[in-house]
Design an enzyme around this catalytic site. Structure first.
Site, short mmCIF file in Angstrom:
data_model
loop_
_atom_site.label_atom_id
_atom_site.label_comp_id
_atom_site.label_asym_id
_atom_site.label_seq_id
_atom_site.Cartn_x
_atom_site.Cartn_y
_atom_site.Cartn_z
N SER A 23 0.80 -1.21 0.00
CA SER A 23 0.00 0.00 0.00
C SER A 23 0.84 1.27 0.00
CB SER A 23 -0.94 0.01 1.20
OG SER A 23 -0.21 0.01 2.39
N ASP A 59 -7.47 6.22 5.42
CA ASP A 59 -7.49 4.95 6.15
C ASP A 59 -8.65 4.76 7.11
OD1 ASP A 59 -5.18 4.39 4.93
OD2 ASP A 59 -3.88 4.64 6.66
N HIS A 61 1.76 3.87 6.92
CA HIS A 61 1.12 4.80 6.00
C HIS A 61 1.53 6.24 6.28
CE1 HIS A 61 -2.49 2.16 4.52
NE2 HIS A 61 -1.34 1.78 4.03
#
Lengths: 195, 190
Positions: B55, B134, B95
């Site tokens: 990701s 997210d 992330h």
């Protein structure tokens, strides 16, 4: 002493040491290759519309829509340890309760030096919302273009990892007031036009 | 098959085996000490993590090794790549920070109020390779808070962590590797 096992052992030890030294040298060298790229951001328009919140269908929330243009020459940031650049536009403002907000509204990944000369006219990629769900009485936000260098190997030193604001303050940082009343007036006008 | 090794073992005697076990234990203990020491220095519960998903491509690929720090008096900024773990999720996620709201906290009833503690932050993250943020990954939370963050990525080594992924995917490999190491430590002569 001269078994195959020991030969393999010695060779792999030498190879991995050399590799580690090379990686270390590259990482250290990129620490010294600092540049100061230039860029500007201009905000063309800001509009605020009410809409449904993402999780709660019955909750109303304001969404800001921004049109802006960005021009920047990021080629000096590309050296032998640059894997990619992460370029982004963020809006910074402090709301009346004293909460300091920093919201990324647009980003772009630049992977090649050939693509690093950037001239873009765009609108925000990500939703721009306020925590209190309305932009009423929110002071002007500060829009800036920032970058983040991702190296190929090992160290991402802080100065390398996080880029600063591009451009001189006069041209690079633009401040606009989000006028709620103007938008409501605009919406009202649209509504009347529709009727 | 192992007749030779058994013979050497018998020849070397019981004390030698004990010594080798002690050696092995000290190797394990020093590994643990280094890991926990690093955790203390970086103020992070897990200072080295392996990227498990795609990701964050093309910044990080599966198997990249990341080094994290989590200084207690430093705030997170947009553009930082953080590793977080929300309650209920079993693996940490790597992330990038998309939104920061400094000096905000979540009061009772999920309302957001200004906090007197300037270290309080509400964060929203997004993977570079994902289209949206997210929130769906937060297991019911709407914002990340400081306590959910394991650390910020300060450095990385490409692909080195792939062994861990292989060991995660094939647990037999983990036991084979551990057993092999233990056996080597036992029968090695020096």
């Amino acid at each position: 002493m001269h078994t195959i096992y020991s030969r393999i052992n010695n060779t792999s030890a030498l190879l991995s040491t050399c590799l580690m030294c090379l990686v270390g040298a590259i990482a250290v060298s990129s620490y010294f290759m600092t540049t100061d790229p230039r860029g500007t951001i201009g905000v063309a328009s800001i509009q605020v519309f009410p809409g449904n919140a993402r999780r709660y269908v019955n909750k109303q929330q304001d969404f800001a829509f921004l049109h802006f243009n960005v021009s920047a020459d990021l080629t000096p940031l590309f050296n032998w340890n640059t894997k990619q650049l992460f370029l982004y536009v963020s809006a910074e403002y402090t709301n009346p309760q004293g909460i300091r907000n920093d919201v990324v509204i647009w980003d772009k990944i630049v992977r090649r030096k050939e693509d690093a000369n950037i001239t873009i006219t765009s609108r925000n990629k990500y939703t721009f919302r306020e925590l209190s769900s309305t932009f009423r009485n929110i002071p002007p936000a500060h829009y800036s273009l920032k970058y983040n260098v991702m190296p190929y190997s090992l160290a991402t030193f802080h100065s390398n990892m996080k880029g600063g604001v591009l451009g001189s303050p006069s041209s690079g940082r633009m401040t606009y007031r989000m006028s709620y009343k103007v938008v409501i007036g605009f919406l009202g006008g649209l509504l009347f036009a529709g009727l | 098959m192992f007749a030779d090794e058994l013979k050497t073992l018998r020849r070397l005697g019981f004390r030698h085996i004990l010594l080798q076990i002690l050696n092995f234990a000290s190797v394990l203990a020093s590994g643990l000490t280094i890991w926990k020491g690093l955790g203390l220095i970086t103020n992070s519960e897990s200072p080295i993590v392996v990227v498990l998903s795609g990701s964050m491509e093309p910044a990080f690929y599966r198997g990249d090794l990341l080094f994290l720090t989590n200084p207690a008096n430093e705030k997170y900024h947009t553009g930082d790549i953080t590793v977080y773990k929300v309650p209920g999720a079993d693996i940490p996620i790597v992330h990038r920070v998309l939104e920061t709201h400094d000096g905000a906290k979540i009061a009772r009833g999920r309302s957001i109020v200004a906090s007197s503690n300037s270290q309080d932050q509400l964060l929203l993250t997004k993977g570079d390779n994902n289209y949206i943020d997210d929130i769906e990954l937060y297991q019911g939370l709407e914002w990340l808070q400081r306590r959910h963050i394991i650390g910020k990525v300060r450095g990385f080594l490409p692909y080195v962590g792939y062994v861990t992924i292989a060991m995660n995917d094939f647990p037999q490999l983990k036991y084979a590797l551990l057993g092999g190491l233990g056996l080597l430590a036992l029968i090695q002569r020096e």
